[in-house]
Enzyme design. Structure first.
Site, PDB file in Angstrom:
ATOM      1  N   ASP A  37       0.854  -1.186   0.000  1.00  0.00           N
ATOM      2  CA  ASP A  37       0.000   0.000   0.000  1.00  0.00           C
ATOM      3  C   ASP A  37       0.890   1.236   0.000  1.00  0.00           C
ATOM      4  OD1 ASP A  37      -3.225   0.315   0.775  1.00  0.00           O
ATOM      5  OD2 ASP A  37      -2.029   2.113   1.117  1.00  0.00           O
ATOM      6  N   ASP A  63       4.367   2.677  -3.974  1.00  0.00           N
ATOM      7  CA  ASP A  63       3.638   3.541  -4.904  1.00  0.00           C
ATOM      8  C   ASP A  63       3.700   2.846  -6.260  1.00  0.00           C
ATOM      9  OD1 ASP A  63       2.843   5.422  -6.814  1.00  0.00           O
ATOM     10  OD2 ASP A  63       3.780   7.102  -5.768  1.00  0.00           O
ATOM     11  N   VAL A  64       2.563   2.351  -6.737  1.00  0.00           N
ATOM     12  CA  VAL A  64       2.575   1.517  -7.945  1.00  0.00           C
ATOM     13  C   VAL A  64       2.919   2.301  -9.205  1.00  0.00           C
ATOM     14  CG1 VAL A  64       0.970  -0.166  -6.992  1.00  0.00           C
ATOM     15  CG2 VAL A  64       0.083   1.779  -8.328  1.00  0.00           C
ATOM     16  N   SER A 142     -13.360  -2.121 -13.128  1.00  0.00           N
ATOM     17  CA  SER A 142     -14.584  -1.590 -12.532  1.00  0.00           C
ATOM     18  C   SER A 142     -15.683  -1.614 -13.573  1.00  0.00           C
ATOM     19  CB  SER A 142     -14.370  -0.155 -12.043  1.00  0.00           C
ATOM     20  OG  SER A 142     -15.605   0.472 -11.737  1.00  0.00           O
ATOM     21  N   TYR A 155     -11.483   7.888 -14.707  1.00  0.00           N
ATOM     22  CA  TYR A 155     -11.591   6.565 -14.084  1.00  0.00           C
ATOM     23  C   TYR A 155     -12.178   5.532 -15.054  1.00  0.00           C
ATOM     24  CZ  TYR A 155     -12.746   3.201 -10.339  1.00  0.00           C
ATOM     25  OH  TYR A 155     -12.837   2.088  -9.534  1.00  0.00           O
ATOM     26  N   LYS A 159     -10.158   2.241 -16.256  1.00  0.00           N
ATOM     27  CA  LYS A 159     -10.646   0.903 -15.961  1.00  0.00           C
ATOM     28  C   LYS A 159     -10.980   0.130 -17.239  1.00  0.00           C
ATOM     29  CE  LYS A 159     -10.394   0.645 -11.476  1.00  0.00           C
ATOM     30  NZ  LYS A 159      -9.366  -0.226 -10.859  1.00  0.00           N
TER      31      LYS A 159
END
Length: 247
Positions: A37, A63-64, A142, A155, A159
């Site tokens: 995370d 941090d991805v 999503s 978003y 997604k």
């Protein structure tokens, strides 16, 4: 029967919400966990709680969107447990705004976390899985990426991109025994959704044929299915977990 007994799983965004629920389901099925995370305190607390329940769990601040940190995350899993069997790319953010008011920075930030972050996870996890000719990658998309939702041009685009990326990677990796699938959750009861105004929550709930929101663990059990041998002949699939919303 423990479906992930002895297998190592990385879960990003696992400090809270859906990611933490996935970690809990995986722990109950014997997985050795790397809880990642961007919030180190949340990651530490999650790993401690999982360890207290009897699971093997280690926390990593990641941090991805930072390539070196994702590479280090995978290295931690392999170094700690000797292998990497499962990657769940769950880390995500929202920066909702109308098309008129959204800034370029808000658009890029969401795209970076969801698209670049998911891509980096696969880039560094896949070589370890390819070498062992075994592995499962689960990308969290999503339903917004299927239908598009107002105020979420960033978003919804990100997604939807996760779905295309999942299918492309699945085709690249299938011959090496690595499966790549995606989940599209609908309305899920989390701290973020419970903070919605009551009238907004009711409006969303009214669109769910099953008449309720999902509990985070209900996304976790679908992730378990895709991570385990129960889905051994599935790759490139996108599973909608929506209670019938937007079907």
């Amino acid at each position: 029967m423990k479906l992930l007994d002895g297998r190592t799983a990385i879960i990003t965004g696992a400090g809270q919400g859906i990611g933490l629920a996935i970690a809990g389901v995986f722990a109950a099925h014997g997985a050795r966990l790397v809880v990642a995370d961007v919030n180190p305190d949340a990651a530490d607390a999650a790993a401690e709680a999982l360890s207290d329940s009897g699971a093997q769990a280690v926390s990593v601040r990641c941090d991805v969107t930072v390539e070196e940190q994702v590479e280090g995350l995978v290295g931690t899993a392999v170094g700690r447990y000797g292998a990497l069997d499962v990657l769940v790319s769950n880390a995500g953010i929202t920066r909702d705004a109308t098309l008129r008011t959204m800034t370029a920075a808000q658009f890029r930030e969401v795209m970076d976390v969801h698209l670049l972050g998911t891509w980096l996870g696969m880039k560094y996890a896949a070589p370890h899985m390819r070498e062992r000719r075994s592995g499962a990658i689960v990308n969290i998309s999503s339903i917004s990426g299927k239908v598009g939702l107002p105020g979420q041009t960033n978003y919804s685009a990100a997604k939807a991109g996760v779905v295309g990326m999942t299918k492309a990677a699945a085709k690249e990796l299938a011959h090496r025994g690595v499966r790549v699938n995606a989940i599209q959750p609908g309305l899920v009861r989390t701290a973020m959704t419970e903070a919605l105004r009551p009238e907004v929550w009711q409006e969303k709930l009214a669109g769910v044929p099953m008449g309720r929101a999902a509990e985070p663990a209900e996304i976790g059990t679908v992730a378990l299915f895709l991570a385990s041998d129960l889905s051994s002949y599935m790759t490139g699939a996108v599973l909608e977990v929506t209670g019938g919303r937007h079907m």
